[in-house]
Write a protein that holds these residues in place. Structure first.
Motif, PDB file in Angstrom:
ATOM      1  N   ARG A   1      -0.431   8.282  -8.055  1.00 27.16           N
ATOM      2  CA  ARG A   1      -0.849   8.438  -9.454  1.00 27.16           C
ATOM      3  C   ARG A   1      -0.185   9.652 -10.097  1.00 27.16           C
ATOM      4  O   ARG A   1       0.164   9.628 -11.284  1.00 27.16           O
ATOM      5  CB  ARG A   1      -2.367   8.578  -9.521  1.00 27.16           C
ATOM      6  CG  ARG A   1      -3.147   7.365  -9.004  1.00 27.16           C
ATOM      7  CD  ARG A   1      -4.576   7.754  -8.745  1.00 27.16           C
ATOM      8  NE  ARG A   1      -5.383   6.645  -8.251  1.00 27.16           N
ATOM      9  CZ  ARG A   1      -6.469   6.796  -7.487  1.00 27.16           C
ATOM     10  NH1 ARG A   1      -6.879   8.015  -7.143  1.00 27.16           N
ATOM     11  NH2 ARG A   1      -7.156   5.745  -7.075  1.00 27.16           N
TER      12      ARG A   1
ATOM     13  N   ALA B   1       0.826  -1.204   0.000  1.00 26.38           N
ATOM     14  CA  ALA B   1       0.000   0.000   0.000  1.00 26.38           C
ATOM     15  C   ALA B   1       0.858   1.251   0.000  1.00 26.38           C
ATOM     16  O   ALA B   1       1.995   1.255   0.487  1.00 26.38           O
ATOM     17  CB  ALA B   1      -0.927   0.001   1.221  1.00 26.38           C
TER      18      ALA B   1
ATOM     19  N   ALA C   1       3.305  12.425  -3.065  1.00 26.10           N
ATOM     20  CA  ALA C   1       2.603  11.233  -2.587  1.00 26.10           C
ATOM     21  C   ALA C   1       3.063  10.766  -1.217  1.00 26.10           C
ATOM     22  O   ALA C   1       2.694   9.676  -0.784  1.00 26.10           O
ATOM     23  CB  ALA C   1       2.766  10.093  -3.596  1.00 26.10           C
TER      24      ALA C   1
ATOM     25  N   GLY D   1      -2.323   3.740 -10.165  1.00 28.17           N
ATOM     26  CA  GLY D   1      -2.112   3.138  -8.855  1.00 28.17           C
ATOM     27  C   GLY D   1      -2.452   1.669  -8.775  1.00 28.17           C
ATOM     28  O   GLY D   1      -2.315   1.070  -7.701  1.00 28.17           O
TER      29      GLY D   1
ATOM     30  N   LEU E   1      -4.499   1.899  -2.068  1.00 24.66           N
ATOM     31  CA  LEU E   1      -4.098   3.300  -2.071  1.00 24.66           C
ATOM     32  C   LEU E   1      -4.811   4.012  -0.923  1.00 24.66           C
ATOM     33  O   LEU E   1      -6.039   4.001  -0.853  1.00 24.66           O
ATOM     34  CB  LEU E   1      -4.453   3.973  -3.399  1.00 24.66           C
ATOM     35  CG  LEU E   1      -3.849   3.380  -4.674  1.00 24.66           C
ATOM     36  CD1 LEU E   1      -4.291   4.195  -5.884  1.00 24.66           C
ATOM     37  CD2 LEU E   1      -2.333   3.323  -4.585  1.00 24.66           C
TER      38      LEU E   1
ATOM     39  N   GLN F   1      -2.622   7.582  -2.293  1.00 24.18           N
ATOM     40  CA  GLN F   1      -3.285   7.647  -3.588  1.00 24.18           C
ATOM     41  C   GLN F   1      -2.649   8.667  -4.539  1.00 24.18           C
ATOM     42  O   GLN F   1      -2.821   8.563  -5.771  1.00 24.18           O
ATOM     43  CB  GLN F   1      -4.766   7.944  -3.412  1.00 24.18           C
ATOM     44  CG  GLN F   1      -5.101   9.283  -2.821  1.00 24.18           C
ATOM     45  CD  GLN F   1      -6.606   9.493  -2.706  1.00 24.18           C
ATOM     46  OE1 GLN F   1      -7.402   8.648  -3.102  1.00 24.18           O
ATOM     47  NE2 GLN F   1      -7.005  10.641  -2.166  1.00 24.18           N
TER      48      GLN F   1
END
Length: 292
Positions: free
Chosen positions: A99, A93, A150, A119, A125, A96
């Motif tokens: 991306r 994980a 991110a 992703g 995510l 998000q």
């Protein structure tokens, strides 16, 4: 040691990276944070010695891996997440906003058409503020952009794993000049972390120790607020941005940025093999700033 969980750090001197295993003592459920895949740049060979040391610890303590957590798409080491997952399970994980990073680097490396910057290369995510569990212990994912768009921190049982958002107090903060990085955002992210209770344990992802001390990776919010050379109490955002911008202009391009990013935006997978069965990394010529 915190009230319900135990934390073990693993320092990789080749990349100055600290990986972690954190587990709930009652259930033996665990998460691995920022595992390292060894990489010899000269030969192009990967290895698993660093990740295997961590896995040996997991087996010795009979832990069950629920999560393999990435704090961001690292530019200084290849992710060992896929090797850990293959040996011990767990969901891989990241935040998000990966991306955004994937989109940027798909263009830089002209990645294959089948690589989608959505992703989907990760099992999960996280959204900012999302709560998940290691066994019965709640963990909160915190968006802390600035080093990259991110970056995530993970708050669990009185401890926070901050990735590259903070360093040890005598080293200050990470650079903010990667694509999508922003020193003003980084300052806000650091202050968000420093608003946590003063006794919160702070675990960093890297340490570059001076000759005067060994590598360390744990401090507290109180330590950081009192002593961090870049963001201690009393240092304002404009002062920080000016310092960070000037400092970043003097830094070398990370040695492993080109190989590591191509693997890490894929969730630790290698690029698809060519028809000869060999995976290749791409080196974009004259696309990054020259080393200083």
């Amino acid at each position: 040691m915190t009230s319900r969980t135990t934390i073990q750090g693993f320092f990789d001197p080749a990349t100055w990276t600290v990986s972690y295993v954190v587990w709930e003592r009652a259930s033996r459920h665990a998460a691995v944070i920022d595992p390292v895949l060894d990489f010899d740049f000269k030969s192009g060979r990967t290895g698993t010695a660093s990740a295997d040391r961590l896995l040996a610890f997991v087996r010795e303590h009979e832990l069950r891996i629920d999560w393999i957590l990435e704090t961001h798409a690292h530019a200084d080491h290849l992710s060992g997440a896929r090797h850990v997952q293959a040996q011990a399970g767990g969901k891989i994980a990241i935040g998000q906003n990966i991306r955004v990073v994937q989109s940027t680097f798909k263009k830089l490396f002209n990645l294959e058409r089948g690589f989608l910057p959505d992703g989907s290369q990760f099992d999960h995510l996280f959204k900012d503020g999302e709560v998940f569990r290691i066994g019965d212990v709640e963990v909160t994912a915190l968006l802390v952009p600035g080093h990259t768009p991110a970056d995530m921190a993970y708050l669990v049982d009185g401890a926070v794993f901050v990735g590259d958002t903070l360093f040890m107090p005598d080293l200050g903060s990470a650079r903010a000049d990667f694509p999508g990085g922003d020193p003003r955002q980084l300052y806000g992210s650091m202050r968000r972390l420093l608003a946590l209770p003063p006794d919160t344990a702070v675990y960093v992802c890297h340490d570059y120790p001076p000759a005067s001390r060994p590598a360390r990776w744990q401090s507290t919010v109180a330590d950081q607020r009192a002593h961090n050379i870049h963001v201690r109490d009393g240092i304002g955002v404009d002062e920080f941005v000016a310092m960070r911008t000037a400092r970043d202009a003097t830094l070398e391009v990370p040695t492993l940025i080109l190989p590591s990013i191509q693997v890490n935006v894929r969730g630790g997978r290698f690029p698809p093999a060519d028809d000869n069965g060999v995976s290749y990394l791409r080196i974009p010529l004259n696309a990054l700033p020259a080393s200083r």
